[in-house]
Design a protein around this motif. Structure first.
Motif, PDB file in Angstrom:
ATOM      1  N   CYS A 112       0.831  -1.209   0.000  1.00  0.00           N
ATOM      2  CA  CYS A 112       0.000   0.000   0.000  1.00  0.00           C
ATOM      3  C   CYS A 112       0.863   1.256   0.000  1.00  0.00           C
ATOM      4  CB  CYS A 112      -0.926   0.019   1.216  1.00  0.00           C
ATOM      5  SG  CYS A 112      -2.292  -1.123   1.099  1.00  0.00           S
ATOM      6  N   GLN A 115       2.655   1.258  -3.527  1.00  0.00           N
ATOM      7  CA  GLN A 115       1.660   1.237  -4.603  1.00  0.00           C
ATOM      8  C   GLN A 115       2.264   0.807  -5.935  1.00  0.00           C
ATOM      9  OE1 GLN A 115      -0.539   4.916  -4.721  1.00  0.00           O
ATOM     10  NE2 GLN A 115      -1.317   4.639  -2.649  1.00  0.00           N
ATOM     11  N   THR A 116       3.171  -0.158  -5.885  1.00  0.00           N
ATOM     12  CA  THR A 116       3.805  -0.619  -7.114  1.00  0.00           C
ATOM     13  C   THR A 116       3.519  -2.082  -7.407  1.00  0.00           C
ATOM     14  OG1 THR A 116       5.810  -1.118  -5.876  1.00  0.00           O
ATOM     15  CG2 THR A 116       5.711   1.023  -6.972  1.00  0.00           C
ATOM     16  N   TRP A 137      -6.073   2.030  -4.331  1.00  0.00           N
ATOM     17  CA  TRP A 137      -5.204   1.773  -3.193  1.00  0.00           C
ATOM     18  C   TRP A 137      -5.826   2.221  -1.876  1.00  0.00           C
ATOM     19  CZ3 TRP A 137      -1.630  -1.667  -3.148  1.00  0.00           C
ATOM     20  CH2 TRP A 137      -0.977  -2.009  -4.323  1.00  0.00           C
ATOM     21  N   SER A 138      -6.708   3.211  -1.909  1.00  0.00           N
ATOM     22  CA  SER A 138      -7.334   3.643  -0.657  1.00  0.00           C
ATOM     23  C   SER A 138      -8.263   2.559  -0.118  1.00  0.00           C
ATOM     24  CB  SER A 138      -8.086   4.964  -0.839  1.00  0.00           C
ATOM     25  OG  SER A 138      -9.114   4.830  -1.799  1.00  0.00           O
TER      26      SER A 138
END
Length: 157
Positions: free
Chosen positions: A58, A61-62, A109-110
């Motif tokens: 998280c 984010q990759t 991602w959130s």
């Protein structure tokens, strides 16, 4: 018309069951319970490591939704062995979320981060006292349901 011949066939399994030296189901369950309880501490560590991986994914984010899905299934695999139902339900919601995101070619991602934070919260409590988190898991499913596949429309006649 002739009388039918009846043959009694003894299966290999029934022969094995009849042999002395086996154990009852109750003894087998006791042994498994004992062996599983010896591994419970390590399993909690493995779940904690998985949650750290999710947190890192998280943050960076990759990794993509595939990586999140893989780690979330690892949580289910281990926590499920020890009947940590609420933790499994939360991880399953994350799996379902990432699967829906993947199939819709989206990234959120959130929503993943909300799941990870909830998983960490549930993990931090004694597994016997997690029933209080059922509303949290229900909320996670509401987040997941934001990405429900649209219903297919009936063909026009």
């Amino acid at each position: 018309m002739s009388d039918p011949n009846l043959f009694k066939v003894t299966s290999r399994l029934s022969e094995q069951v009849d042999r002395p030296g086996g154990m009852t189901a109750q003894i087998a369950i006791q042994r498994v319970t004992h062996e599983m309880s010896a591994e419970e501490g390590r399993s909690r560590e493995v779940v904690g490591e998985s949650l750290s991986q999710l947190e890192q994914l998280c943050k960076e984010q990759t990794g993509g939704m595939d990586a999140v899905y893989d780690v979330a299934t690892a949580v289910i695999d281990v926590a499920g062995l020890f009947d940590e139902r609420i933790l499994c339900d939360a991880a399953y919601s994350l799996c379902e979320l990432t699967d829906r995101l993947r199939t819709q070619d989206k990234v959120d991602w959130s929503a993943v981060a909300v799941h990870v934070e909830a998983l960490k919260l549930i993990y931090g409590v004694d597994p016997r006292n997690t029933a209080q988190f059922r509303p949290v898991v229900d909320g996670l499913w509401k987040v997941t349901d934001k990405y429900k596949e649209p219903a297919e429309e009936a063909p026009a006649e």
